[in-house]
Design a protein around this motif. Structure first.
Motif, PDB file in Angstrom:
ATOM      1  N   VAL A  57       0.838  -1.199   0.000  1.00 31.83           N
ATOM      2  CA  VAL A  57       0.000   0.000   0.000  1.00 31.83           C
ATOM      3  C   VAL A  57       0.877   1.254   0.000  1.00 31.83           C
ATOM      4  N   MET A  58       1.916   1.223   0.805  1.00 29.04           N
ATOM      5  CA  MET A  58       2.820   2.371   0.864  1.00 29.04           C
ATOM      6  C   MET A  58       3.535   2.580  -0.467  1.00 29.04           C
ATOM      7  N   LYS A  59       3.909   1.478  -1.109  1.00 21.46           N
ATOM      8  CA  LYS A  59       4.537   1.593  -2.427  1.00 21.46           C
ATOM      9  C   LYS A  59       3.578   2.227  -3.427  1.00 21.46           C
ATOM     10  N   ALA A  60       2.309   1.816  -3.365  1.00 25.21           N
ATOM     11  CA  ALA A  60       1.305   2.369  -4.275  1.00 25.21           C
ATOM     12  C   ALA A  60       1.131   3.866  -4.071  1.00 25.21           C
ATOM     13  N   ALA A  61       1.406   4.329  -2.847  1.00 25.39           N
ATOM     14  CA  ALA A  61       1.283   5.756  -2.538  1.00 25.39           C
ATOM     15  C   ALA A  61       2.556   6.523  -2.878  1.00 25.39           C
ATOM     16  N   GLY A  62       3.556   5.816  -3.392  1.00 30.70           N
ATOM     17  CA  GLY A  62       4.784   6.491  -3.791  1.00 30.70           C
ATOM     18  C   GLY A  62       5.749   6.745  -2.660  1.00 30.70           C
ATOM     19  N   ILE A  63       5.750   5.869  -1.657  1.00 31.85           N
ATOM     20  CA  ILE A  63       6.621   6.090  -0.509  1.00 31.85           C
ATOM     21  C   ILE A  63       8.102   6.095  -0.898  1.00 31.85           C
ATOM     22  N   GLY A  64       8.438   5.383  -1.955  1.00 32.60           N
ATOM     23  CA  GLY A  64       9.828   5.311  -2.384  1.00 32.60           C
ATOM     24  C   GLY A  64      10.420   6.642  -2.796  1.00 32.60           C
ATOM     25  N   SER A  65       9.573   7.548  -3.235  1.00 36.35           N
ATOM     26  CA  SER A  65      10.046   8.878  -3.656  1.00 36.35           C
ATOM     27  C   SER A  65       9.557   9.989  -2.725  1.00 36.35           C
ATOM     28  N   ALA A  66       9.037   9.598  -1.562  1.00 36.56           N
ATOM     29  CA  ALA A  66       8.447  10.581  -0.652  1.00 36.56           C
ATOM     30  C   ALA A  66       9.508  11.401   0.069  1.00 36.56           C
ATOM     31  N   TYR A  67       9.258  12.680   0.164  1.00 36.40           N
ATOM     32  CA  TYR A  67      10.119  13.566   0.957  1.00 36.40           C
ATOM     33  C   TYR A  67       9.821  13.381   2.444  1.00 36.40           C
ATOM     34  N   ALA A  68       8.532  13.122   2.770  1.00 38.36           N
ATOM     35  CA  ALA A  68       8.137  12.973   4.163  1.00 38.36           C
ATOM     36  C   ALA A  68       6.884  12.126   4.266  1.00 38.36           C
ATOM     37  N   PHE A  69       6.679  11.574   5.470  1.00 35.59           N
ATOM     38  CA  PHE A  69       5.520  10.712   5.736  1.00 35.59           C
ATOM     39  C   PHE A  69       4.895  11.118   7.062  1.00 35.59           C
ATOM     40  N   ALA A  70       3.567  11.259   7.077  1.00 33.69           N
ATOM     41  CA  ALA A  70       2.846  11.600   8.302  1.00 33.69           C
ATOM     42  C   ALA A  70       1.802  10.533   8.589  1.00 33.69           C
TER      43      ALA A  70
END
Length: 220
Positions: A57-70
């Motif tokens: 799910v996180m991959k689908a949300a683009g976590i790999g290129s994320a600057y930050a996560f909340a």
């Protein structure tokens, strides 16, 4: 920049819109598809349905290129797990978790996970509006241990150096508000009538510090 948010409640939706207004890309994760209605029709980002700490799910949300996560869902455990997965599995350096339990928030803060202790923050802000100046802090550093508070000194301090105030109270003067302007004190800065001194102190001893500074100071 790309941001990933877990939890499309009022806080999550507000964050998403604030980031979009600043020109950033946002992906929102939530298990309940109905929750995405809070984003409104103008939201341009991704809506990803699923468990927020699930890696796919996180991959689908683009976590790999994320600057930050909340992680701002309603569950403390889910928020902490998601924050740890984002940091430890995907290498996101900027993470924050919303925590309702103040005791848990302090523990996770010591483990290096920035947290927002919702209950403590709400209580402290309410007290700030109810009690006299200096009785509650204006700001807490992330661990919640140190506080910044504006205090009014006894007139007996007028004409004396702020370093004496620090030594007497066991605190540090962060800045001084004088005639509407803020200034950083130097070793020679003297307390003047009308100054508001903003102290950095241990939050648990702050009430005693405020009380002591309201009394007549010791003789030079």
């Amino acid at each position: 920049m790309h941001f990933v948010i877990m939890g499309c409640g009022r806080v999550g939706a507000t964050l998403a819109h604030s980031l979009e207004r600043r020109g950033h890309a946002v992906a929102m994760i939530d298990q309940d598809p109905a929750a995405f209605a809070r984003l409104g029709k103008d939201f341009q980002g991704q809506r990803v349905r699923g468990v927020g700490f699930d890696r796919e799910v996180m991959k689908a949300a683009g976590i790999g290129s994320a600057y930050a996560f909340a992680a701002v869902s309603s569950g403390d455990n889910s928020n902490i797990i998601a924050a740890r997965v984002a940091r430890e599995t995907f290498g996101v350096q900027r993470v924050v978790a919303r925590i309702y339990d103040p005791a848990r928030a302090e523990i996770y803060q010591r483990l290096g996970i920035p947290t927002v202790a919702t209950v403590r923050w709400a209580a402290d802000q309410t007290l700030h509006h109810l009690l006299p100046s200096g009785a509650t802090p204006d700001y807490f550093e992330p661990s919640g241990r140190l506080a910044l508070a504006g205090v009014h000194l006894n007139p007996g301090w007028i004409g004396r150096r702020l370093t004496e105030v620090e030594e007497f109270s066991g605190t540090r003067v962060g800045f001084v508000t004088r005639l509407g302007d803020a200034l950083l004190p130097t070793p020679g800065t003297v307390y003047q009538d009308g100054d508001e001194v903003h102290l950095i102190a241990d939050r648990y001893t702050l009430p005693q510090v405020v009380h002591r500074l309201e009394q007549t100071p010791p003789e030079e």
